[in-house]
Write an enzyme that holds these catalytic residues in place. Structure first.
Site, PDB file in Angstrom:
ATOM      1  N   HIS A 653       1.328  -2.012  -6.463  1.00 12.90           N
ATOM      2  CA  HIS A 653       2.016  -1.009  -7.286  1.00 12.90           C
ATOM      3  C   HIS A 653       2.383   0.249  -6.493  1.00 12.90           C
ATOM      4  O   HIS A 653       3.173   1.071  -6.966  1.00 12.90           O
ATOM      5  CB  HIS A 653       1.216  -0.689  -8.563  1.00 12.90           C
ATOM      6  CG  HIS A 653       0.078   0.254  -8.383  1.00 12.90           C
ATOM      7  ND1 HIS A 653      -1.226  -0.144  -8.301  1.00 12.90           N
ATOM      8  CD2 HIS A 653       0.048   1.601  -8.271  1.00 12.90           C
ATOM      9  CE1 HIS A 653      -2.005   0.903  -8.151  1.00 12.90           C
ATOM     10  NE2 HIS A 653      -1.249   1.988  -8.125  1.00 12.90           N
ATOM     11  N   ASP A 701      -2.152  -7.327  -8.098  1.00 12.69           N
ATOM     12  CA  ASP A 701      -1.812  -6.004  -7.537  1.00 12.69           C
ATOM     13  C   ASP A 701      -2.323  -5.911  -6.090  1.00 12.69           C
ATOM     14  O   ASP A 701      -3.334  -5.259  -5.815  1.00 12.69           O
ATOM     15  CB  ASP A 701      -2.435  -4.910  -8.417  1.00 12.69           C
ATOM     16  CG  ASP A 701      -1.911  -3.533  -8.086  1.00 12.69           C
ATOM     17  OD1 ASP A 701      -0.950  -3.435  -7.298  1.00 12.69           O
ATOM     18  OD2 ASP A 701      -2.468  -2.541  -8.596  1.00 12.69           O
ATOM     19  N   SER A 797      -5.214   4.821  -5.248  1.00 13.94           N
ATOM     20  CA  SER A 797      -4.688   3.468  -5.389  1.00 13.94           C
ATOM     21  C   SER A 797      -4.480   2.813  -4.041  1.00 13.94           C
ATOM     22  O   SER A 797      -4.005   3.448  -3.101  1.00 13.94           O
ATOM     23  CB  SER A 797      -3.341   3.510  -6.110  1.00 13.94           C
ATOM     24  OG  SER A 797      -3.556   3.646  -7.470  1.00 13.94           O
TER      25      SER A 797
HETATM   26  C1  4AZ Z   1      -3.611   5.858 -10.153  1.00 12.04           C
HETATM   27  O1  4AZ Z   1      -2.808   6.391 -10.905  1.00 12.04           O
HETATM   28  C2  4AZ Z   1      -4.951   5.495 -10.703  1.00 12.04           C
HETATM   29  N1  4AZ Z   1      -9.423   5.470 -12.836  1.00 12.04           N
HETATM   30  C3  4AZ Z   1      -5.861   4.889  -9.877  1.00 12.04           C
HETATM   31  C4  4AZ Z   1      -7.108   4.547 -10.387  1.00 12.04           C
HETATM   32  C5  4AZ Z   1      -7.418   4.819 -11.683  1.00 12.04           C
HETATM   33  C6  4AZ Z   1      -6.516   5.437 -12.511  1.00 12.04           C
HETATM   34  C7  4AZ Z   1      -5.275   5.787 -12.009  1.00 12.04           C
HETATM   35  C8  4AZ Z   1      -8.758   4.414 -12.214  1.00 12.04           C
HETATM   36  O2  4AZ Z   1      -3.324   5.617  -8.994  1.00 12.04           O
END
Ligand code: 4AZ
Length: 850
Positions: A653, A701, A797
């Site tokens: 993503h 993902d 992420s």
């Molecule tokens: C993000 O937006 C994201 N709490 C990554 C991890 C989590 C929430 C959002 C998990 O990249």
């Protein structure tokens, strides 16, 4: 005028002219010179005074007054002539320079915008002469269309910027009349470039067509041309394509006519040097289609930056007509079908360092009608198959297939077994990769890595497949048969509410296999029974690789996982090899190389120095040597993990969208604790997003990134790869792992952290996570702390969820930060990509031996 004045009193210049004037003092005076001198700026008076003083001094030396007067006038005239001449030269210079500057600036600030498109003209019949661009017939029809286009755009809101239209091709086509391919060029000041959207330019053309409501046809009149509204396609084009296809650029452009059915016409391209762009226009017999088969392709693998093969459903490189783009080398046969009797193939190579080769062929095929009426047998079981159009070719983006099924008895329904595909109820959002209508219910289709069975409890079933993707799609195979409605799933299978049958072992395993969650509902009780009546449930829980019982008894004593004895080593493909010490001895003994995998990864060396298990938030220098910060156009955007010298693993993503999917926009920062202090920074060469990544539910993902420059040996003390868990690698709920990243430290605070943060989290029971979120697939796992607080957030992420193996102390990349509800909210753990599911996908690209 100010410049002129100051120049006129330039002391240097003045002195020089005075000396000259003195030397030329015999020259005679000219009245018109005096006249012109009087026009010069007042500051000249100073010079006159000085001159007068000198003359006066000379007069005192006894020279005649009259002679002096003549001389004075002469000197004055001549001197001023020079000044005047200089001034005029200067003025001319300034004007010329200003004009030149204006011209350059003007030219620089203007952009030529190119649009490429096509439409069908229904009232002109195709003539064979149109194939010759120099023929009178082609020139005449092209001129006619160009004049009409000129009229359309010179009377539009864009008239000021319109430059020209050029008809580049006219061809026959399967809908009758002429298919006209054209370019439209605008010259636009940079500031106004924004208003030239593709839709705006197309709308001007469409609005100029007069259609009749009475006729109920899509063909309207455009200055005498019967233009089919539905056929109009237009997109922004490239200058290089414009110059090549209108005859001023490359000469690597071929018109290839295929006039015999099913004959293979070879298409082989070899590039050996330089920069190359070639266009192959394929034109088939009218009423037929073209199938292009690519047998092998050897090109640079870097997301189409250096090399690309693009297949268009038109004769011009129109973006919205792209059927497929090949960016990776391959030796497996792929074929693509056009929707008309035309196809364009472009091969682009930006630089040729290595030999590039493409081997394939094209053929003329007949149009297929997909769908039919099928009466199934009385005997239950799969008995036949339905296929996507032109199977096993990729199917074109436009199709409607209808299958009408009828079973011989009311007690029998229709079972569908989708290969590498599943369908799930359509939400309010549309379907990206085509949709299905099954007895008035709508479903979206998704490509996955296993089969799914779907039941329709009705003896009459109407199925419609609408191919509505942007590109051609992978071929689809669906087995069908009748089944007993009262006993829908065969023995050993569980039936989802949607009608899907899944293996009994998948029921209540904490993984949403049904896609509608029905296999994971009411499972908590079932779980409680695990200890009490394990023997009863043994068949469905035991040895399935999933830790169902809290005490782990369901996965104990599973003989299937220990086929090799103490003197042998078990390869990943379950083959036993002789030497126990075969593991990590530098020689590949297993056919799959698994004896040499994970040998130099997840090293505990550094962890012995730093006590990672101790809480705290700031990570230590070198503590997480596989942690990478991915910068998008210079800004920290996602995390990643080092898995080899030149490969990183991240989340799919992070790379969704035109700019985000371009590796040139990314840099990888390795061996870094504080942002900006990376020990090693390299551009990214290639991004491989998993082919089944689903941007609706974040399934699959995962993405691989190849570095432009592998990190060097000298960085070993600060950069190290993390181990990839194998498919059989177990992760237990309650196990403690670590998440790391420079993402947001609070959900509401959109600033990333400067220092790498770490937090200890627990693997969350899959069933519990499923009951929290609903849609948790087999490719996901949850981790966090139920109180919240410790969690990944925006910016983390793609980063690692690192777990240390109890057995050998190595660190494994158990998860990749993927998604979750907010950040650090109580009872909402983070959701991670379950990396063990992707071991073989990763090793498709990354060698096992580091
Ligand atoms: C993000 O937006 C994201 N709490 C990554 C991890 C989590 C929430 C959002 C998990 O990249």
């Amino acid at each position: 005028m100010a410049v002129l004045s100051s120049r006129s009193v330039d002391p240097m210049k003045y002195n020089t002219s005075t000396q000259m004037d003195e030397q030329n003092s015999h020259a005679s005076a000219k009245p018109e010179d005096e006249q012109s001198v009087s026009n010069i700026s007042v500051q000249i008076v100073n010079a006159e005074e000085k001159l007068a003083k000198r003359i006066f001094a000379r007069k005192n030396h006894g020279k005649s007054k009259s002679k002096k007067k003549v001389k004075r006038t002469t000197i004055w005239n001549f001197q001023n002539k020079i000044v005047l001449f200089t001034l005029i030269l200067f003025v001319i210079g300034v004007i010329t320079w200003t004009l030149l500057w204006l011209f350059i600036v003007e030219a620089e600030n203007k952009d030529a915008l190119y649009f490429v498109g096509l439409f069908r003209v229904a009232n002109i019949e195709f003539l064979p002469e149109y194939r010759q661009k120099e023929s009178r017939e082609f020139l005449s029809v092209a001129q006619n269309v160009q004049q009409v286009m000129n009229l359309v755009y010179t009377t539009s809101a864009f008239s000021k910027f319109y430059k020209q239209s050029i008809v580049s091709d006219v061809s026959n086509n399967n809908n009758g009349g002429l298919l006209v391919h054209f370019w439209i060029v605008f010259v636009v000041p940079q500031a106004k470039g924004q208003m030239f959207c593709e839709d705006c330019v197309a709308a001007i053309l469409k609005d100029s067509i007069q259609t009749s409501i009475i006729n109920r046809t899509s063909v309207g009149s455009l200055q005498g041309l019967a233009v089919d509204m539905d056929s109009i396609v237009l997109s922004a084009g490239l200058r290089s394509d414009y110059s090549s296809t209108t005859g001023t650029g490359t000469n690597c452009i071929y018109d290839l006519y295929a006039d015999r059915l099913h004959q293979h016409f070879p298409l082989d391209i070899t590039a050996t040097s330089g920069r190359m762009i070639c266009y192959f226009k394929l034109i088939a017999l009218v009423g037929h289609l073209i199938r292009l088969s690519i047998v092998s392709i050897q090109i640079e693998a870097d997301n189409c930056i250096t090399d690309s093969l693009t297949i268009y459903d038109s004769l011009m490189p129109i973006k919205s007509k792209i059927l497929y783009r090949i960016c990776e080398p391959t030796n497996s046969l792929m074929s693509f079908v056009s929707t008309n009797n035309l196809m364009l193939i472009t091969f682009t190579s930006m630089q040729i360092q290595k030999w590039k080769e493409i081997h394939g062929y094209f053929e003329v095929i007949t149009q297929e009608k997909c769908g039919n009426t099928i009466l199934t047998k009385e005997r239950t079981g799969f008995e036949g198959r339905i296929l996507s159009p032109y199977y096993p070719s990729y199917y074109p983006p436009k199709c409607i297939c209808t299958w009408n099924f009828q079973t011989p008895q009311k007690s029998l329904g229709i079972a569908l077994k989708f290969h590498n595909y599943t369908i799930s109820e359509k939400s309010l959002k549309g379907c990206e990769r085509g949709w299905w209508r099954i007895n008035e219910h709508m479903y979206c289709g998704y490509y996955i890595d296993h089969q799914t069975v779907f039941h329709i409890a009705n003896s009459v079933v109407n199925i419609e497949l609408q191919c509505s993707s942007k590109l051609s799609e992978q071929p689809l195979l669906v087995e069908y048969g009748s089944y007993d409605i009262s006993q829908p799933c065969p023995a050993g299978y569980f039936q989802c509410s949607s009608g899907l049958c899944i293996r009994q072992a998948q029921h209540c395993d904490g993984v949403n296999d049904c896609f509608d969650e029905s296999d994971e509902l009411f499972c908590v009780m079932y779980k409680v029974n695990c200890n009490v009546s394990f023997s009863l449930q043994r068949s469905s829980l035991a040895c399935d690789g999933i830790h169902d019982c809290e005490d782990g008894r369901d996965e104990q004593n599973c003989t299937k996982s220990i086929p090799c004895n103490n003197h042998t080593f078990q390869c990943r493909d379950n083959v036993c090899i002789k030497k126990q010490n075969a593991k990590c001895d530098g020689t590949v003994d297993c056919l799959d190389g698994s004896d040499e995998s994970n040998c130099s990864c997840g090293s505990g060396k550094i962890s012995n120095i730093y006590h990672r298990i101790v809480g705290g938030s700031d990570a230590q220098e070198g503590e997480w040597p596989w942690q990478v910060s991915l910068h998008f156009v210079g800004v920290a955007y996602c995390g990643a993990s080092v898995i080899s010298r030149e490969w990183l693993l991240s989340a799919a993503h992070c790379f969704q969208g035109n700019r985000l999917s371009d590796p040139r926009t990314w840099t990888a920062h390795l061996g870094m604790r504080a942002q900006g202090n990376a020990k090693f920074v390299t551009p990214v060469r290639r991004i491989i997003v998993h082919e089944y990544y689903n941007n609706r539910n974040y399934d699959y993902d995962i993405a691989l990134l190849q570095l432009s420059v592998p990190w060097p040996d000298t960085m070993k003390h600060v950069i190290q790869p993390i181990c990839i868990p194998s498919l059989s690698h177990k992760v237990h709920s309650g196990e403690k792992c670590w998440i790391t990243g420079w993402g947001q430290r609070q959900e509401a605070n959109d600033q990333g952290s400067i220092i790498l943060q770490k937090a200890e989290v627990e693997i969350v029971d899959q069933t519990l996570c499923h009951s929290t979120y609903g849609l948790i697939t087999a490719r996901m796992l949850c981790a966090g702390v139920m109180s919240g607080k410790k969690d990944g957030c925006k910016g983390d992420s793609g980063g690692p969820l690192s777990c240390r193996s109890q057995s050998d102390g190595k660190w494994f990349l158990t998860g990749i930060v993927s998604w979750g509800y907010g950040c650090g909210r109580p009872n909402f753990p983070g959701v991670y990509t379950r990396v063990s599911k992707f071991a073989s996908w990763i090793h498709r690209y990354v060698p096992l031996v580091l």
